[in-house]
Write an enzyme that holds these catalytic residues in place. Sequence first.
Site, short mmCIF file in Angstrom:
data_model
loop_
_atom_site.label_atom_id
_atom_site.label_comp_id
_atom_site.label_asym_id
_atom_site.label_seq_id
_atom_site.Cartn_x
_atom_site.Cartn_y
_atom_site.Cartn_z
N LYS A 255 -25.31 16.31 -31.30
CA LYS A 255 -24.71 15.84 -30.03
C LYS A 255 -24.00 17.00 -29.36
O LYS A 255 -23.16 17.65 -29.97
CB LYS A 255 -23.73 14.69 -30.31
N ASP A 260 -16.38 15.13 -22.80
CA ASP A 260 -16.56 13.69 -22.65
C ASP A 260 -15.30 13.06 -22.07
O ASP A 260 -14.34 12.80 -22.80
CB ASP A 260 -16.89 13.06 -24.02
N LYS A 267 -11.51 7.62 -20.31
CA LYS A 267 -10.62 7.63 -21.47
C LYS A 267 -9.19 7.87 -20.99
O LYS A 267 -8.98 8.58 -20.01
CB LYS A 267 -10.98 8.81 -22.40
N ASP A 278 -16.54 17.39 -28.41
CA ASP A 278 -17.61 16.40 -28.52
C ASP A 278 -19.00 17.05 -28.65
O ASP A 278 -20.03 16.38 -28.54
CB ASP A 278 -17.55 15.45 -27.31
N ASP A 337 -18.70 5.40 -21.70
CA ASP A 337 -18.13 6.26 -22.74
C ASP A 337 -19.01 6.26 -24.01
O ASP A 337 -18.79 7.07 -24.91
CB ASP A 337 -16.70 5.80 -23.07
N GLU A 339 -21.82 7.49 -24.38
CA GLU A 339 -22.81 8.38 -23.78
C GLU A 339 -23.60 9.17 -24.81
O GLU A 339 -24.75 9.55 -24.57
CB GLU A 339 -22.12 9.35 -22.80
N ARG A 341 -24.99 8.50 -27.69
CA ARG A 341 -26.25 7.92 -28.18
C ARG A 341 -27.37 8.04 -27.15
O ARG A 341 -28.54 8.10 -27.50
CB ARG A 341 -26.02 6.46 -28.61
N1 BES Z 1 -17.00 11.07 -28.22
C1 BES Z 1 -16.62 9.73 -28.44
C2 BES Z 1 -16.32 9.40 -29.89
C3 BES Z 1 -15.12 10.06 -30.48
C4 BES Z 1 -13.87 9.47 -30.39
C5 BES Z 1 -15.23 11.25 -31.17
C6 BES Z 1 -12.77 10.07 -30.95
C7 BES Z 1 -14.13 11.85 -31.74
C8 BES Z 1 -12.90 11.27 -31.63
C9 BES Z 1 -17.74 8.79 -27.98
O1 BES Z 1 -18.51 9.24 -26.93
C10 BES Z 1 -17.08 7.51 -27.56
O2 BES Z 1 -16.28 7.55 -26.68
N2 BES Z 1 -17.45 6.41 -28.21
C11 BES Z 1 -16.90 5.15 -27.92
C12 BES Z 1 -18.02 4.12 -27.97
C13 BES Z 1 -17.66 2.78 -27.41
C14 BES Z 1 -17.36 2.86 -25.94
C15 BES Z 1 -18.82 1.82 -27.66
C16 BES Z 1 -15.82 4.82 -28.94
O3 BES Z 1 -15.99 5.17 -30.11
O4 BES Z 1 -14.81 4.24 -28.56
ZN ZN Z 2 -18.69 11.34 -26.77
ZN ZN Z 3 -17.75 8.85 -25.02
#
Ligand code: BES
Ligand code: ZN
Ligand code: ZN
Length: 487
Positions: A255, A260, A267, A278, A337, A339, A341
Site C-alpha cells: 500500500k 491519507d 480524519k 500510510d 477513508d 481507500e 483496499r
Molecule cells: N490508513 C488507514 C488505517 C490506519 C489507521 C493505519 C491508523 C494506521 C493507523 C486506513 O486507510 C483507514 O483509514 N481505514 C479505516 C477504514 C474504515 C473507514 C472502514 C479505519 O481503519 O478506520
Molecule cells: Zn489509509
Molecule cells: Zn484511510
Amino acid sequence: MQIRVDSDWKMKDVDGAIVGIGQNFDLNGFPEKLTEILSQLKEKELFQGKIDESYSVTWMHDSEWVDLIFIGLGDDGSFTRNKLRAEIGDAYRTLKKKKIKTLGLDMSALKAIYDEPSVVSRLLAETLVMSDYAFDDYKSDRKKHEIKTVLLKGLSYDQDALDEGEILGKSNVFSRSLTNMPANALTPTKLAQMAMEYGQSSGFEVEIKDLDEIKALNMEAFLSVAKGSTEPPKLIVMRYNGNEKSGNRLGLVGKGLTYDSGGLSIKPTAGMVNMKDDMGGASAVIGAMGAIAQMGIKTNVTAVVAACENMISGHSYKPGDIISSMGGKSIFIGNTDAEGRLTLVDAVTYIQDHENVNMVLDIATLTGAAIHCLGVDASAVLSNDDTFYSNVENAFKKADENQWRMPIFDEYKALIKHEQADLTNSAGSPGTITAGMFIEAFVKDIPWVHIDIAGTAFRDKQEGIFSKGGTGAGVRPLYFLAKKLSK
Ligand code: BES
Ligand code: ZN
Ligand code: ZN
C-alpha cells in the site's frame, strides 16, 4: 559503521563497550579488574546478570577511559532474541550519545543461550545497523556523531551471516527512512524516483507508469482515490530475476498512500498527523526488494505499488459513489477513508494479469482495527492457502517479527457485499478481516496472503532497535519468504 570480528580486542582498543553477563557469572577469560568490579556489583545487588538489568561503569586505564555497559542475559532460558536486540539497542544508543568512536562487543555469555554462529551473527549485525538509525534529517542541530568501528568477540561468528545481517539492517532502515519522510517531501512522484534509484543501486529493475498509462490499464479504483489530489499517481513496478528454474514468481503488493487525509470522510487531526506513514506497505516491499537483490536470492519476484494521495478537492471521490475497478467489479464507496483496499485491488489485479506471478502477498497499513486486535507488536494476516501461509509464518519467525492469522468464516462473506454494487469498501466489523476479504475478492485462484501492518509499521517512541516513527516492519520477513521459496 564497520563491523569486524576481533576475538581479542582489549579495553585499550575501544572507547565504549557492551558486555553481556549471564546470571551464572561465567567470567572465564575476563580481565581481572572487570571480574572484580562485577563481583562487587553482585555483592551489592546492583547488577546480578538478570534479564532487564543493566549497569554502566567507566573503566580507567592510563589517562583514557572506556564507557562500559553490562547487560543482563539471565540464565533461565527465557531471554528472547528480541530482548537481546532491545538490550543492545538501548546500550548502543547510550554509548553513541557519549560520542564513542570504537565499540567493543563481548557476548561470550551468549554461548549458553545461542550456540548457532549464523543466527547470532546475523542478529548482531542487524541490531547494530538498526540501532544506529535516527530520523533527524530535518533537525538543524542534528548530532552527526558516528560510531566508526564495532569489534566483536566472545563467540564464533559467521562472516556470511554478518554480511546478510548488515544488508537486512540497511534495507530495514532504508524502509524506515521512506516511511519517515513527510508527505510534503515524499509525494508519489518522489517515492517512485527513490524506488528507481534504490533499484539501480541494489540490482532490480523499476518501471514507473504515469497517469496516462494507469488510465489505459483501467485502474478505476486506484484512480478514484488519486483524483482528489493535485499530485499525480504513479504505478511503481519492480522486477527481480533470481533465475528460479521452476518458473515461480512471487508477487508483492505494498500500500502506497503517501498521505491519507481520509478524503471527504475526513480524519480528525490526531488521526491524520501520522498518515504520511500510510505507505509503510510500499516501503516494506521496496526494502525487501533491495535485500533480495543485494543478496542475490534465487527466486523471481515482482513488487507493485499503486502510489497516490487521498485528498479533498472538487475532484475527490465521494461517499455514495459507485466506482469500477480494473478487475471489473463495481464498488460502493461507503467511506472514502477506506481507500487503501481500492488502490490494492487494482495493484493485485495488475500484478496477476500483467506480471505473471503465481502467488501474491499484499502488505498494508490498512485498518485501525488491526491495532485494536493486536497492538503494535504483531501484524494481522489473512490467507486463502495454508501452505503459502505457513511459509509466511516461518519467514516472520525467522525475522523475529510477530504475526497472527485471522479467520475467514463463511458468515463474514456476506459483509463485503452491497445491494447496489458488487462490493462495498466499508463492510464494518470485523474491520481487519473484511478489509482483507475485500482484497481476496480480486485474487484469481492463486495462493494469497494479506498482511495488515497498521499497528506494526510505526511506533510512537524510540525503544531498543526501534526509532520513533517507521519500523521497517515486513522487510526482513518478505526477504526470508523469497529466500525460502528459492529452495
Ligand atoms: N490508513 C488507514 C488505517 C490506519 C489507521 C493505519 C491508523 C494506521 C493507523 C486506513 O486507510 C483507514 O483509514 N481505514 C479505516 C477504514 C474504515 C473507514 C472502514 C479505519 O481503519 O478506520
Ligand atoms: Zn489509509
Ligand atoms: Zn484511510
